[in-house]
Design a protein around this motif. Structure first.
Motif, PDB file in Angstrom:
ATOM      1  N   SER A 139       0.850  -1.185   0.000  1.00 55.72           N
ATOM      2  CA  SER A 139       0.000   0.000   0.000  1.00 55.72           C
ATOM      3  C   SER A 139       0.884   1.233   0.000  1.00 55.72           C
ATOM      4  CB  SER A 139      -0.880   0.011   1.246  1.00 55.72           C
ATOM      5  OG  SER A 139      -0.069   0.282   2.369  1.00 55.72           O
ATOM      6  N   LEU A 140       0.237   2.368  -0.056  1.00 60.05           N
ATOM      7  CA  LEU A 140       0.976   3.620  -0.132  1.00 60.05           C
ATOM      8  C   LEU A 140       1.843   3.871   1.100  1.00 60.05           C
ATOM      9  CD1 LEU A 140      -1.596   6.051  -1.714  1.00 60.05           C
ATOM     10  CD2 LEU A 140       0.632   5.439  -2.626  1.00 60.05           C
ATOM     11  N   ASP A 141       1.466   3.230   2.240  1.00 59.27           N
ATOM     12  CA  ASP A 141       2.238   3.442   3.468  1.00 59.27           C
ATOM     13  C   ASP A 141       3.678   2.989   3.299  1.00 59.27           C
ATOM     14  OD1 ASP A 141      -0.179   4.177   4.327  1.00 59.27           O
ATOM     15  OD2 ASP A 141      -0.615   2.308   5.418  1.00 59.27           O
ATOM     16  N   GLU A 142       3.861   2.018   2.440  1.00 59.22           N
ATOM     17  CA  GLU A 142       5.213   1.482   2.288  1.00 59.22           C
ATOM     18  C   GLU A 142       6.064   2.278   1.295  1.00 59.22           C
ATOM     19  OE1 GLU A 142       5.159  -2.818   1.684  1.00 59.22           O
ATOM     20  OE2 GLU A 142       3.299  -2.864   2.848  1.00 59.22           O
ATOM     21  N   VAL A 143       5.437   3.182   0.596  1.00 60.95           N
ATOM     22  CA  VAL A 143       6.187   3.968  -0.393  1.00 60.95           C
ATOM     23  C   VAL A 143       6.994   5.050   0.326  1.00 60.95           C
ATOM     24  CG1 VAL A 143       5.955   5.526  -2.364  1.00 60.95           C
ATOM     25  CG2 VAL A 143       4.474   3.536  -2.169  1.00 60.95           C
ATOM     26  N   ASP A 144       8.211   5.261  -0.131  1.00 56.42           N
ATOM     27  CA  ASP A 144       9.084   6.289   0.413  1.00 56.42           C
ATOM     28  C   ASP A 144       8.337   7.626   0.495  1.00 56.42           C
ATOM     29  OD1 ASP A 144      11.053   8.104   0.957  1.00 56.42           O
ATOM     30  OD2 ASP A 144      12.498   7.271  -0.470  1.00 56.42           O
ATOM     31  N   PRO A 145       8.217   8.184   1.713  1.00 54.03           N
ATOM     32  CA  PRO A 145       7.459   9.449   1.838  1.00 54.03           C
ATOM     33  C   PRO A 145       8.034  10.567   0.971  1.00 54.03           C
ATOM     34  CG  PRO A 145       8.407   8.757   3.964  1.00 54.03           C
ATOM     35  CD  PRO A 145       8.728   7.683   2.986  1.00 54.03           C
ATOM     36  N   GLU A 146       9.334  10.510   0.746  1.00 57.39           N
ATOM     37  CA  GLU A 146       9.975  11.534  -0.095  1.00 57.39           C
ATOM     38  C   GLU A 146       9.388  11.528  -1.507  1.00 57.39           C
ATOM     39  OE1 GLU A 146      12.546  14.667  -0.705  1.00 57.39           O
ATOM     40  OE2 GLU A 146      12.218  13.603   1.177  1.00 57.39           O
ATOM     41  N   LEU A 147       9.104  10.314  -1.958  1.00 53.36           N
ATOM     42  CA  LEU A 147       8.503  10.156  -3.285  1.00 53.36           C
ATOM     43  C   LEU A 147       7.116  10.759  -3.327  1.00 53.36           C
ATOM     44  CD1 LEU A 147       9.123   6.535  -4.584  1.00 53.36           C
ATOM     45  CD2 LEU A 147       9.447   8.653  -5.820  1.00 53.36           C
ATOM     46  N   LEU A 148       6.336  10.425  -2.285  1.00 52.90           N
ATOM     47  CA  LEU A 148       4.977  10.963  -2.237  1.00 52.90           C
ATOM     48  C   LEU A 148       5.022  12.487  -2.201  1.00 52.90           C
ATOM     49  CD1 LEU A 148       3.255   8.521   0.251  1.00 52.90           C
ATOM     50  CD2 LEU A 148       3.181   8.501  -2.228  1.00 52.90           C
ATOM     51  N   LYS A 149       6.008  12.993  -1.445  1.00 55.46           N
ATOM     52  CA  LYS A 149       6.148  14.445  -1.340  1.00 55.46           C
ATOM     53  C   LYS A 149       6.441  15.056  -2.706  1.00 55.46           C
ATOM     54  CE  LYS A 149       8.298  15.360   2.835  1.00 55.46           C
ATOM     55  NZ  LYS A 149       9.637  15.673   3.372  1.00 55.46           N
ATOM     56  N   THR A 150       7.305  14.359  -3.443  1.00 61.72           N
ATOM     57  CA  THR A 150       7.652  14.850  -4.782  1.00 61.72           C
ATOM     58  C   THR A 150       6.398  15.036  -5.624  1.00 61.72           C
ATOM     59  OG1 THR A 150       9.702  13.647  -4.681  1.00 61.72           O
ATOM     60  CG2 THR A 150       9.003  14.357  -6.853  1.00 61.72           C
ATOM     61  N   PHE A 151       5.572  14.011  -5.632  1.00 61.90           N
ATOM     62  CA  PHE A 151       4.366  14.097  -6.470  1.00 61.90           C
ATOM     63  C   PHE A 151       3.396  15.140  -5.946  1.00 61.90           C
ATOM     64  CE2 PHE A 151       6.015  10.218  -8.271  1.00 61.90           C
ATOM     65  CZ  PHE A 151       5.766  10.438  -9.607  1.00 61.90           C
ATOM     66  N   GLU A 152       3.363  15.270  -4.592  1.00 60.36           N
ATOM     67  CA  GLU A 152       2.501  16.283  -4.023  1.00 60.36           C
ATOM     68  C   GLU A 152       2.940  17.668  -4.498  1.00 60.36           C
ATOM     69  OE1 GLU A 152       0.873  16.710   0.442  1.00 60.36           O
ATOM     70  OE2 GLU A 152       1.143  14.743  -0.482  1.00 60.36           O
ATOM     71  N   LYS A 153       4.267  17.856  -4.502  1.00 61.32           N
ATOM     72  CA  LYS A 153       4.833  19.131  -4.932  1.00 61.32           C
ATOM     73  C   LYS A 153       4.491  19.411  -6.403  1.00 61.32           C
ATOM     74  CE  LYS A 153       9.339  21.049  -3.842  1.00 61.32           C
ATOM     75  NZ  LYS A 153      10.718  20.645  -3.522  1.00 61.32           N
ATOM     76  N   LEU A 154       4.373  18.348  -7.151  1.00 62.97           N
ATOM     77  CA  LEU A 154       4.047  18.491  -8.571  1.00 62.97           C
ATOM     78  C   LEU A 154       2.544  18.677  -8.787  1.00 62.97           C
ATOM     79  CD1 LEU A 154       6.295  15.635  -9.974  1.00 62.97           C
ATOM     80  CD2 LEU A 154       6.702  18.060 -10.241  1.00 62.97           C
ATOM     81  N   GLY A 155       1.817  18.623  -7.657  1.00 61.40           N
ATOM     82  CA  GLY A 155       0.378  18.803  -7.767  1.00 61.40           C
ATOM     83  C   GLY A 155      -0.362  17.509  -8.038  1.00 61.40           C
ATOM     84  N   ILE A 156       0.278  16.381  -7.741  1.00 61.56           N
ATOM     85  CA  ILE A 156      -0.373  15.092  -7.973  1.00 61.56           C
ATOM     86  C   ILE A 156      -0.389  14.305  -6.645  1.00 61.56           C
ATOM     87  CG2 ILE A 156      -0.405  13.028  -9.472  1.00 61.56           C
ATOM     88  CD1 ILE A 156      -0.232  15.475 -11.147  1.00 61.56           C
ATOM     89  N   PRO A 157      -1.230  14.682  -5.697  1.00 61.65           N
ATOM     90  CA  PRO A 157      -1.238  13.928  -4.430  1.00 61.65           C
ATOM     91  C   PRO A 157      -1.731  12.499  -4.660  1.00 61.65           C
ATOM     92  CG  PRO A 157      -2.981  15.581  -4.454  1.00 61.65           C
ATOM     93  CD  PRO A 157      -2.223  15.740  -5.729  1.00 61.65           C
ATOM     94  N   LEU A 158      -1.025  11.543  -4.040  1.00 65.69           N
ATOM     95  CA  LEU A 158      -1.382  10.148  -4.275  1.00 65.69           C
ATOM     96  C   LEU A 158      -2.101   9.520  -3.090  1.00 65.69           C
ATOM     97  CD1 LEU A 158       1.993   9.046  -5.886  1.00 65.69           C
ATOM     98  CD2 LEU A 158      -0.128   9.505  -7.073  1.00 65.69           C
ATOM     99  N   SER A 159      -1.917  10.142  -1.911  1.00 66.30           N
ATOM    100  CA  SER A 159      -2.493   9.505  -0.713  1.00 66.30           C
ATOM    101  C   SER A 159      -4.015   9.559  -0.752  1.00 66.30           C
ATOM    102  CB  SER A 159      -1.952  10.179   0.543  1.00 66.30           C
ATOM    103  OG  SER A 159      -2.281  11.543   0.514  1.00 66.30           O
ATOM    104  N   GLU A 160      -4.579   8.562  -0.053  1.00 68.61           N
ATOM    105  CA  GLU A 160      -6.019   8.310  -0.074  1.00 68.61           C
ATOM    106  C   GLU A 160      -6.868   9.578   0.134  1.00 68.61           C
ATOM    107  OE1 GLU A 160      -8.530   4.932  -0.538  1.00 68.61           O
ATOM    108  OE2 GLU A 160      -6.485   4.674   0.172  1.00 68.61           O
TER     109      GLU A 160
END
Lengths: 437, 482
Positions: free
Chosen positions: B98-119
């Motif tokens: 699940s998303l919990d296991e994904v490197d938070p830095e990665l999620l942050k990157t996408f968030e910064k790009l305007g593509i939030p992935l978290s639920e």
């Protein structure tokens, strides 16, 4: 590079010998350089972008010889090209026939000479005209023509001269010599504020003879001069014709040109125009027809180098049977050429399911304050128009013919001289509209 | 009309997505040979047929030379000086459940790009597959899509879970031998998206893939395959960004679309790869092969693209109209500024009867850029009553740029009707004056006029993308005008 069947080396040596009497150093060098160019490049293949749609293998695979001068010729089939009000130059199988030409009584300011003579007398002007054209514009066929430079005319219209009568160049192919190759080369030079009209016709009414006609015309139009230049190509149905016409225009000069292509088995016309002064006008119109297995290729290129020039092109194609036409029109607008107005339209009418039209209009623009448009259409006869005529009791084939006439007339009307227009219309009927498909 | 306030203008000046994320990654050594390809295939645990496909493509690629016909100039790519695989480390051992296991830095990157992935934060109405360098990080909304039978996942996942579907369609539209870059991609492709829309399903969500290049000295070679079964419909969006770097990076993707009877695929791209700085240094080489096959009767494929990034673009989304009554569409806005060079257009190959295609291309060139439209319309002998309409307009902003048009039209059927129109002009001084006399400043007036010039294309984009595209153009043209 494809294999060369004709022994061009041998022909080149022969041609060198023939022209040795009138040869000057600069010309010998030019010929040799161009022959080397041809040797290096060989004939282009379809992998070459400029020859993508036209395969010249049939030319490179055939064998041709240089023509010989005929002792007696019968020109009864070409009476329609004889008009006493015109300055007339007849070339028979590629060789100037003094007997059938009238270039002795010329209006003042106009000088017309066989190229052979002009090379000796007017070498400097000829060199100047040729040097207007960048060496990059040279290709296999311009190289070949220049290597074999020999027959042709040099026309010089002095400054401020209005040459009122039409200069009529006729290249007749009799069919009495088989498999000949000819390299006619004409040089036209218009002085400042002069005016002239030239029509160049390549014709053979012996419909089956095979020959390779590689013609070339270089034109230089000085400031404020005006030229009408019309070309008709009505070669035999088995002939190969590659022509290169290069036109250089100076400030405020005016050109009206027309290219009619109705004959030939494989035809390629290259027309390139350089607008090298502000305020030029260039009209390039053309009409081509393709029936049987004819392949007609028109390439135009207009190089807008200076501001405030106008170029206007309309090319039309009528296709039947397995006919195929190719159109490639390039318009370059250099950065300096602000306020350019370039217009280009190519229209094709397909009259049979097996005909093919390929068109490639292209624009390369480096200036921002310009108006450039191009358009291309390929379509068939308008069914409603056809229905209308049929409902008035006109048989379908007649109706199709009438509509084809109309399609062609639209561009023929852009020829400013009525006499030329009628002659071209006549050729169109003879070679396409009234001929059996 | 959108007016940007001064603050956001300043903030947006330059390239907003140019940051680098600090993520540990596993990368392959530089170079390309059969061993690298075998290793790549092994790491991805691919079925045998994929490795064979890759090797065949690689062997063919070695016989090819890089095309030189596009109207662009660039330094040749040294294909041995690239890394062909780069993946964030956390991902390589075992795929996260699940998303919990994904490197938070990665999620942050996408968030910064305007593509939030978290639920909680993810975009509603759009399912996103996020691709980071060579691997897919996450795909959202998968469960919901599954309910409708829609398969939307990363290409690697598809190879594991649906190898039969991939095998059937991969390379069927763009064969590995198609061209230099397609062959390269077929040999070394890493990830991408796979969608399969079953018979009669209207995909309830917009599907979207976001591509991000992060690692340096790598190339991104993704592969996307979309199959729309009979009577289905899908709208797919694609977005891309990369960090600002001085060296050029290569992006060579392959996209294949297959539409069966009555199916419709709408494919939209907003391409904003890093375009290099004002001097033309750095930027992405975007050499992409995109092709759709209208296989079925009355099928429809529509490409919409907004090309605003990449230092060199070489891209011709095409449609093969094989099914009778099928429709192909191409809407494009290509903007180049600084020293960008774009050679883009489309190919419409009419094979079936009564096929119809529309091409609308708008090119805008500014500063010292070169923008070319290159397109082919081919009517094959069997394409009875085929119809094409093409319109290519170019606009020049400034006197150092160039706009070129190279349309190829080949007609082998006399019942066809083909029309092509092109024009080149600059922003009309009268219109500018009119808007300025109404109190609008120069930049707002220009942006309004550009917006109007591109309207025909923007209206084809999904709403959110359309707004973004308008903003993107405004941002890019800033400083070019006046």
């Amino acid at each position: 590079m494809s294999s060369v069947t004709t022994d061009y080396n041998k022909a080149f040596e022969l041609s060198k010998k023939l022209s040795s009497s009138g040869n000057t150093d600069w010309l010998a060098e030019l010929r040799q350089n161009n022959y080397d160019l041809f040797q290096n490049e060989g004939f282009p293949t379809v992998k070459h972008e400029e020859w993508k749609y036209t395969n010249v293998k049939r030319i490179s695979d055939s064998s041709f010889n240089l023509p010989e001068e005929l002792e007696k010729t019968d020109l009864s089939h070409y009476q329609d090209f004889i008009n006493d009000n015109e300055i007339r130059l007849f070339f028979i199988d590629g060789i100037l026939s003094q007997k059938h030409s009238t270039c002795s009584e010329l209006p003042g300011g106009v000088s017309i000479k066989p190229l052979k003579e002009a090379i000796k007398d007017n070498g400097d002007i000829i060199q100047k005209v040729i040097n207007h054209f960048p060496t990059e514009s040279e290709n296999t066929f311009t190289g070949l023509n220049t290597a074999f430079i020999q027959e042709g005319v040099f026309i010089d219209v002095a400054a401020k001269t209005q040459a009122d009568c039409l200069i009529n160049l006729v290249y007749v192919f009799t069919g009495e010599q088989a498999d000949i190759m000819t390299f006619p080369r004409n040089i036209l030079h218009l002085g400042e504020s002069s005016q002239a009209s030239v029509v160049e016709t390549h014709i053979s009414r012996n419909l089956h003879c095979v020959y390779f006609n590689n013609s070339m015309t270089d034109i230089s139009i000085a400031a404020n001069a005006r030229l009408n230049y019309f070309k008709a190509q009505a070669d035999s149905r088995n002939a190969f014709h590659v022509s290169n016409t290069r036109i250089y225009q100076e400030r405020d000069s005016h050109l009206e040109s027309f290219t009619l292509t109705v004959g030939g088995s494989l035809v390629r016309n290259n027309l390139s125009i350089i607008l090298d002064g502000p305020g030029c006008h260039s009209g390039l119109d053309g009409l081509c027809t393709a029936s049987d297995h004819q392949h007609i290729d028109n390439h135009t290129s207009v190089d807008h180098r200076e501001p405030s020039c106008v170029s206007d092109q309309l090319y039309k194609g009528l296709l039947r049977d397995h006919g195929r036409t190719v159109f490639n029109g390039k318009i370059y607008v250099k950065q300096k050429a602000q306020l350019t107005n370039a217009y280009q339209l190519n229209r094709n009418l397909l009259l049979s399911p097996n005909a093919e039209a390929d068109t490639k209009p292209q624009l390369e623009i480096y200036a921002d304050d310009v108006k450039c448009t191009h358009g291309a259409t390929v379509g068939q006869m308008n069914e409603e128009e056809l229905f209308y005529l049929q409902s008035r009791g006109i048989p379908k084939n007649v109706a199709i013919n009438m509509l084809s006439h109309g399609f062609a007339e639209d561009v023929l009307l852009r020829i400013p001289l009525e006499g030329v227009r009628d002659r071209f219309r006549g050729l169109l009927c003879e070679y396409f509209l009234n001929s059996e498909s | 009309m959108t007016t940007l306030d001064t603050d956001s203008k300043l903030a947006e000046k330059g390239y907003r997505y140019g940051f680098v994320s600090n993520i540990e990654s596993d990368t392959f050594p530089k170079g390309l040979n059969e061993d690298i390809i075998r290793q790549l295939s092994k790491i991805k645990n691919e079925p045998e047929f994929v490795l064979e496909f890759r090797l065949k493509a690689f062997r063919h690629w070695q016989t090819l030379t890089e095309p030189t016909w596009p109207h662009v100039e660039y330094e040749q790519v040294d294909f041995q000086d690239l890394r062909y695989y780069s993946a964030p480390k956390s991902k390589t051992e075992k795929a996260p459940e699940s998303l919990d296991e994904v490197d938070p830095e990665l999620l942050k990157t996408f968030e910064k790009l305007g593509i939030p992935l978290s639920e909680q934060k993810r975009l509603t109405g759009v399912a996103v597959d996020a691709v980071f360098d060579s691997v897919s990080v996450a795909t959202t909304h998968q469960e919901e899509l599954e309910k409708h039978g829609v398969i939307f996942c990363s290409f690697s996942e598809a190879l594991q879970n649906h190898p039969e579907l991939v095998k059937k369609y991969m390379g069927s539209v763009v064969p590995y031998s198609d061209n230099f870059y397609a062959a390269l991609n077929s040999a070394v492709f890493t990830d991408g998206s796979f969608c399969y829309i079953p018979k009669g399903v209207k995909c309830p969500l917009e599907l979207s893939t976001y591509f991000r290049i992060n690692a340096s000295e790598t190339g991104q070679f993704e592969r996307t395959l979309i199959v729309a079964e009979e009577g289905s419909y899908v709208s797919y969006l694609e977005g891309c960004t990369a960090p600002m770097r001085d060296e050029n990076q290569l992006h060579a993707a392959v996209v294949e679309l297959v539409a069966m009877d009555d199916a419709e695929i709408k494919y939209s791209t907003v391409q904003n790869w890093y375009a290099g700085d004002e001097e033309g240094k750095g930027g992405i080489y975007n050499f992409v092969t995109k092709r759709g096959l209208c296989k079925g009767r009355k099928s429809k494929i529509s490409w919409t693209q907004v090309e605003a990034g990449s230092s060199i673009t070489w891209k011709y989304p095409s449609v093969i109209l094989r099914g009778d009554y099928s429709i192909g569409e191409f809407y494009s806005v290509a903007l180049t500024n600084n020293k960008m060079q774009a050679d883009t257009g489309t190919k419409m190959i009419h094979i079936g009867k009564h096929t119809k295609s529309t091409i609308v291309s708008k090119g805008i060139s500014a500063d010292e850029s070169a923008n070319s439209y290159r397109g082919l319309v081919q009517i094959q002998p069997g394409a009875y009553k085929a119809r094409n309409f093409s319109q290519c307009d170019s606009m020049l902003v400034g006197d150092q740029c160039s706009a070129n048009t190279f349309p190829y039209i080949e007609v082998k059927n006399n019942t066809a009707d083909v029309e092509h129109e092109a024009s080149t002009s600059k922003i009309s001084a009268d219109q500018l004056f009119y808007l300025q006399s109404r109190g609008m400043d120069m930049e707002a007036a220009v942006s309004l006029l550009i917006n109007g010039f591109c309207k025909e294309v923007f209206k084809e984009l999904p709403l959110e993308f359309s707004v973004e595209a308008v903003k993107l153009l405004e941002m890019k043209l800033e400083g070019s005008v006046g």
